[in-house]
Design a protein around this motif. Structure first.
Motif, PDB file in Angstrom:
ATOM      1  N   PHE A 292      49.271  23.801  45.060  1.00 38.77           N
ATOM      2  CA  PHE A 292      50.460  24.423  44.457  1.00 38.77           C
ATOM      3  C   PHE A 292      50.135  25.842  43.990  1.00 38.77           C
ATOM      4  CE2 PHE A 292      53.582  20.835  42.965  1.00 38.77           C
ATOM      5  CZ  PHE A 292      54.178  20.843  44.207  1.00 38.77           C
ATOM      6  N   CYS A 293      49.121  26.462  44.579  1.00 39.51           N
ATOM      7  CA  CYS A 293      48.677  27.803  44.160  1.00 39.51           C
ATOM      8  C   CYS A 293      48.501  27.852  42.644  1.00 39.51           C
ATOM      9  CB  CYS A 293      49.649  28.877  44.629  1.00 39.51           C
ATOM     10  SG  CYS A 293      49.567  29.250  46.399  1.00 39.51           S
ATOM     11  N   PHE A 294      47.674  26.923  42.135  1.00 42.03           N
ATOM     12  CA  PHE A 294      47.471  26.816  40.683  1.00 42.03           C
ATOM     13  C   PHE A 294      47.021  28.133  40.074  1.00 42.03           C
ATOM     14  CE2 PHE A 294      43.179  26.512  42.159  1.00 42.03           C
ATOM     15  CZ  PHE A 294      42.385  26.962  41.126  1.00 42.03           C
ATOM     16  N   GLN A 295      46.285  28.933  40.852  1.00 37.13           N
ATOM     17  CA  GLN A 295      45.771  30.195  40.312  1.00 37.13           C
ATOM     18  C   GLN A 295      46.915  31.151  39.984  1.00 37.13           C
ATOM     19  OE1 GLN A 295      45.494  29.242  43.471  1.00 37.13           O
ATOM     20  NE2 GLN A 295      46.189  30.910  44.780  1.00 37.13           N
ATOM     21  N   ARG A 296      47.969  31.118  40.774  1.00 37.36           N
ATOM     22  CA  ARG A 296      49.125  31.976  40.516  1.00 37.36           C
ATOM     23  C   ARG A 296      49.903  31.458  39.302  1.00 37.36           C
ATOM     24  NH1 ARG A 296      50.473  35.126  45.026  1.00 37.36           N
ATOM     25  NH2 ARG A 296      52.709  35.050  44.526  1.00 37.36           N
ATOM     26  N   ILE A 297      50.029  30.133  39.206  1.00 30.40           N
ATOM     27  CA  ILE A 297      50.721  29.531  38.064  1.00 30.40           C
ATOM     28  C   ILE A 297      49.995  29.878  36.757  1.00 30.40           C
ATOM     29  CG2 ILE A 297      51.325  27.349  36.964  1.00 30.40           C
ATOM     30  CD1 ILE A 297      51.660  26.180  39.787  1.00 30.40           C
ATOM     31  N   ASP A 298      48.690  29.641  36.734  1.00 28.00           N
ATOM     32  CA  ASP A 298      47.917  29.856  35.506  1.00 28.00           C
ATOM     33  C   ASP A 298      47.898  31.333  35.108  1.00 28.00           C
ATOM     34  OD1 ASP A 298      47.444  27.170  35.597  1.00 28.00           O
ATOM     35  OD2 ASP A 298      45.338  27.311  36.165  1.00 28.00           O
ATOM     36  N   ARG A 299      47.701  32.189  36.090  1.00 20.63           N
ATOM     37  CA  ARG A 299      47.680  33.628  35.787  1.00 20.63           C
ATOM     38  C   ARG A 299      49.045  34.088  35.287  1.00 20.63           C
ATOM     39  NH1 ARG A 299      45.927  35.513  40.545  1.00 20.63           N
ATOM     40  NH2 ARG A 299      48.054  35.835  41.332  1.00 20.63           N
ATOM     41  N   GLY A 300      50.092  33.577  35.912  1.00 24.12           N
ATOM     42  CA  GLY A 300      51.436  33.967  35.497  1.00 24.12           C
ATOM     43  C   GLY A 300      51.753  33.530  34.083  1.00 24.12           C
ATOM     44  N   LEU A 301      51.422  32.281  33.756  1.00 21.10           N
ATOM     45  CA  LEU A 301      51.681  31.786  32.399  1.00 21.10           C
ATOM     46  C   LEU A 301      50.909  32.591  31.362  1.00 21.10           C
ATOM     47  CD1 LEU A 301      51.605  27.917  33.017  1.00 21.10           C
ATOM     48  CD2 LEU A 301      53.616  29.325  32.491  1.00 21.10           C
ATOM     49  N   GLU A 302      49.699  32.990  31.726  1.00 21.87           N
ATOM     50  CA  GLU A 302      48.875  33.782  30.796  1.00 21.87           C
ATOM     51  C   GLU A 302      49.535  35.106  30.452  1.00 21.87           C
ATOM     52  OE1 GLU A 302      44.342  35.697  30.582  1.00 21.87           O
ATOM     53  OE2 GLU A 302      44.915  34.347  32.227  1.00 21.87           O
ATOM     54  N   PHE A 303      50.291  35.649  31.436  1.00 19.78           N
ATOM     55  CA  PHE A 303      50.944  36.947  31.212  1.00 19.78           C
ATOM     56  C   PHE A 303      52.426  36.802  30.873  1.00 19.78           C
ATOM     57  CE2 PHE A 303      47.150  38.280  33.515  1.00 19.78           C
ATOM     58  CZ  PHE A 303      46.794  39.424  32.836  1.00 19.78           C
ATOM     59  N   GLY A 304      52.831  35.594  30.524  1.00 20.47           N
ATOM     60  CA  GLY A 304      54.197  35.403  30.088  1.00 20.47           C
ATOM     61  C   GLY A 304      55.218  35.300  31.200  1.00 20.47           C
ATOM     62  N   LEU A 305      54.779  35.039  32.427  1.00 19.97           N
ATOM     63  CA  LEU A 305      55.699  34.905  33.550  1.00 19.97           C
ATOM     64  C   LEU A 305      56.130  33.448  33.699  1.00 19.97           C
ATOM     65  CD1 LEU A 305      53.846  37.173  36.157  1.00 19.97           C
ATOM     66  CD2 LEU A 305      55.629  37.822  34.508  1.00 19.97           C
ATOM     67  N   THR A 306      57.191  33.239  34.444  1.00 20.91           N
ATOM     68  CA  THR A 306      57.723  31.894  34.645  1.00 20.91           C
ATOM     69  C   THR A 306      57.557  31.473  36.096  1.00 20.91           C
ATOM     70  OG1 THR A 306      59.385  32.227  32.905  1.00 20.91           O
ATOM     71  CG2 THR A 306      59.758  30.411  34.461  1.00 20.91           C
ATOM     72  N   PRO A 307      56.729  30.459  36.369  1.00 28.63           N
ATOM     73  CA  PRO A 307      56.601  29.954  37.744  1.00 28.63           C
ATOM     74  C   PRO A 307      57.950  29.489  38.282  1.00 28.63           C
ATOM     75  CG  PRO A 307      54.813  29.122  36.369  1.00 28.63           C
ATOM     76  CD  PRO A 307      55.789  29.795  35.439  1.00 28.63           C
ATOM     77  N   GLY A 308      58.248  29.890  39.499  1.00 31.03           N
ATOM     78  CA  GLY A 308      59.526  29.564  40.098  1.00 31.03           C
ATOM     79  C   GLY A 308      60.571  30.637  39.896  1.00 31.03           C
ATOM     80  N   VAL A 309      60.325  31.534  38.945  1.00 30.85           N
ATOM     81  CA  VAL A 309      61.236  32.652  38.681  1.00 30.85           C
ATOM     82  C   VAL A 309      60.565  33.965  39.066  1.00 30.85           C
ATOM     83  CG1 VAL A 309      62.531  33.916  36.913  1.00 30.85           C
ATOM     84  CG2 VAL A 309      62.434  31.412  36.852  1.00 30.85           C
ATOM     85  N   ASP A 310      59.370  34.170  38.542  1.00 32.50           N
ATOM     86  CA  ASP A 310      58.609  35.387  38.838  1.00 32.50           C
ATOM     87  C   ASP A 310      57.694  35.131  40.033  1.00 32.50           C
ATOM     88  OD1 ASP A 310      59.481  37.038  36.520  1.00 32.50           O
ATOM     89  OD2 ASP A 310      58.521  35.417  35.390  1.00 32.50           O
ATOM     90  N   ASP A 311      57.786  35.974  41.044  1.00 31.37           N
ATOM     91  CA  ASP A 311      57.028  35.769  42.284  1.00 31.37           C
ATOM     92  C   ASP A 311      55.529  35.680  42.045  1.00 31.37           C
ATOM     93  OD1 ASP A 311      59.367  35.754  43.690  1.00 31.37           O
ATOM     94  OD2 ASP A 311      59.093  37.713  44.646  1.00 31.37           O
ATOM     95  N   ALA A 312      55.013  36.490  41.150  1.00 32.89           N
ATOM     96  CA  ALA A 312      53.567  36.531  40.918  1.00 32.89           C
ATOM     97  C   ALA A 312      53.033  35.226  40.335  1.00 32.89           C
ATOM     98  CB  ALA A 312      53.203  37.689  39.999  1.00 32.89           C
ATOM     99  N   ALA A 313      53.923  34.393  39.780  1.00 38.14           N
ATOM    100  CA  ALA A 313      53.512  33.128  39.173  1.00 38.14           C
ATOM    101  C   ALA A 313      53.940  31.919  40.001  1.00 38.14           C
ATOM    102  CB  ALA A 313      54.109  33.015  37.774  1.00 38.14           C
TER     103      ALA A 313
END
Length: 264
Positions: A182-203
């Motif tokens: 599930f591209c966990f690295q993108r999810i974890d990095r995104g959450l760390e920077f306040g992004l929302t997985p499924g909303v922000d592409d980087a997360a």
């Protein structure tokens, strides 16, 4: 006498089989509580990630597959995501993308003798490549055929790079089983920077971002306002092999030849 002799190649083969059997046997003798502690989630998470794939929108272009190969640096002869063409509905061609389902009750986790397959607190099924002994029990146990065995060291060029993205995780060693994370690295990095997985592409998982038809949606089932929760609340859906009780985290919205509703 000749019948009792073993040539060198046969001896090596038998020795390898014996070593493998011994290794697995030793693994199975480990304390059950120890293996359970390895495979069970460590801690709690407010999130429960899931993916929804709309078959009415998927055209089988495989851009999701290519993005996955690039971002996860997958060898050309392996794949973490497959595209299957299935029975058409009316005049519409229908495709079925298949990858790790991140099951709530994953057979791969249950069968692993060394705890190399395990759950994260958010439900993502992960692999510990350092712990994996290459027995391939998980590959056989997976009812979705979602795992691939890494037979060779991948030290060449990745043809999906850079056109479909840049690698974000290390390459796996030879002799382990690999799969979608599930591209966990993108999810974890995104959450760390306040992004929302499924909303922000980087997360968000690379396959979701890459889809030109927006056939894939990712989000948190624990959030009733997430897009995945809304889609599942408002549309009929199904999961693969629900009869097995694995509780997969990938849902499909089936195509309907007579449905004109926009499921965006």
């Amino acid at each position: 006498m000749e019948q009792n002799k073993l040539d060198r190649r046969s001896f090596i083969k038998l020795s390898a089989v014996g070593l493998a059997a011994t290794t697995v046997g030793v693994a199975w003798t480990r304390e059950e509580s120890e293996l359970s502690a390895i495979s069970e989630p460590d801690g709690e998470s407010p999130h429960r990630w899931a993916m929804v794939i709309d078959q009415a929108k998927c055209v089988g272009c495989e851009q999701c597959v290519l993005a996955c190969k690039a971002q996860n640096d997958i060898a050309p002869d392996l794949t973490w995501s497959r595209m299957r063409k299935v029975q058409p509905v009316g005049q519409q061609e229908v495709y079925l993308p298949v990858q790790c389902m991140h099951c709530e009750h994953a057979p791969c986790v249950d069968i692993c003798p060394v705890g190399a397959s395990f759950y994260r607190p958010d439900g993502i099924v992960m692999m510990d490549y350092d712990r994996c002994i290459g027995c391939r029990y998980c590959e056989i146990a997976c009812p979705y055929g979602a795992r691939s065995f890494n037979w060779e060291d991948f030290d060449g060029h990745n043809p999906a790079v850079p056109d479909w993205g840049q690698p974000e995780v290390p390459r796996r060693p030879r002799g382990v089983v690999e799969k979608c994370t599930f591209c966990f690295q993108r999810i974890d990095r995104g959450l760390e920077f306040g992004l929302t997985p499924g909303v922000d592409d980087a997360a968000t998982p690379a396959c979701v971002v890459a889809c030109p038809r927006k056939a894939r949606t990712f989000g948190d089932l624990n959030d009733p306002d997430s897009q995945v929760s809304k889609l599942l609340a408002n549309h009929a859906s199904y999961r693969l092999r629900e009869d097995l009780g694995t509780e997969p985290r990938i849902y499909y919205l089936p195509p309907d030849a007579h449905e004109e509703e926009d499921r965006a």
